[in-house]
Design an enzyme around this catalytic site. Sequence first.
Site, PDB file in Angstrom:
ATOM      1  CB  CYS A  38      -0.973   0.003   1.171  1.00  0.00           C
ATOM      2  SG  CYS A  38      -2.247  -1.264   0.993  1.00  0.00           S
ATOM      3  CG  HIS A  79     -12.537  10.073 -11.280  1.00  0.00           C
ATOM      4  ND1 HIS A  79     -13.792   9.671 -10.849  1.00  0.00           N
ATOM      5  CD2 HIS A  79     -12.174   9.213 -12.262  1.00  0.00           C
ATOM      6  CE1 HIS A  79     -14.159   8.616 -11.555  1.00  0.00           C
ATOM      7  NE2 HIS A  79     -13.198   8.307 -12.414  1.00  0.00           N
ATOM      8  CD  GLU A 131      -8.541   0.910   1.352  1.00  0.00           C
ATOM      9  OE1 GLU A 131      -8.260   2.042   1.776  1.00  0.00           O
ATOM     10  OE2 GLU A 131      -7.847  -0.106   1.565  1.00  0.00           O
TER      11      GLU A 131
END
EC number: 4.1.2.50
Length: 151
Positions: A38, A79, A131
């Site tokens: 991550c 975005h 998530e």
Amino acid sequence: MMMQQVYPAARHDYCYELNKDFHFAAAHYVPAEEAGKCQQLHGHTYYVNVTVAGDELDSAGFLVNFAIIKQLIHNRFDHTLLNDDKESFNDAAADYFPTTEVVARTIHEIVQRHLDGTSNKPQCVQVYLRETPTSYCIFRPKRKADHDEGS
């Protein structure tokens, strides 16, 4: 399209409870060695449920307009690279890395700031943030202690 889902319930004593589901797509990285893969830039479609509760309705008969809840978060984060939002996140302090936990807390803070400016002042009592299909976080603010207790 979002699937209907039952979320863990936040405990509260308010008369009204409103829940708004929506999603946004965003990229992030977690700037900590412990984050493993991550640490690399990657993206998610985040699914969000915001729970707002209160006793009073506004002049339109709403606790809060559903559309406002989505606009506050979707317009800001959809975005984007979350790490670029320096108002909410940074690479220097773990409490501000854009982890699922911190993003959930940040969503709460943004929504609550808006609610604090309304006439009926409802409370954001829970943010559920998914998530991945198998990982989610819930943020519930600590209850404010009554200053009138014991007097």
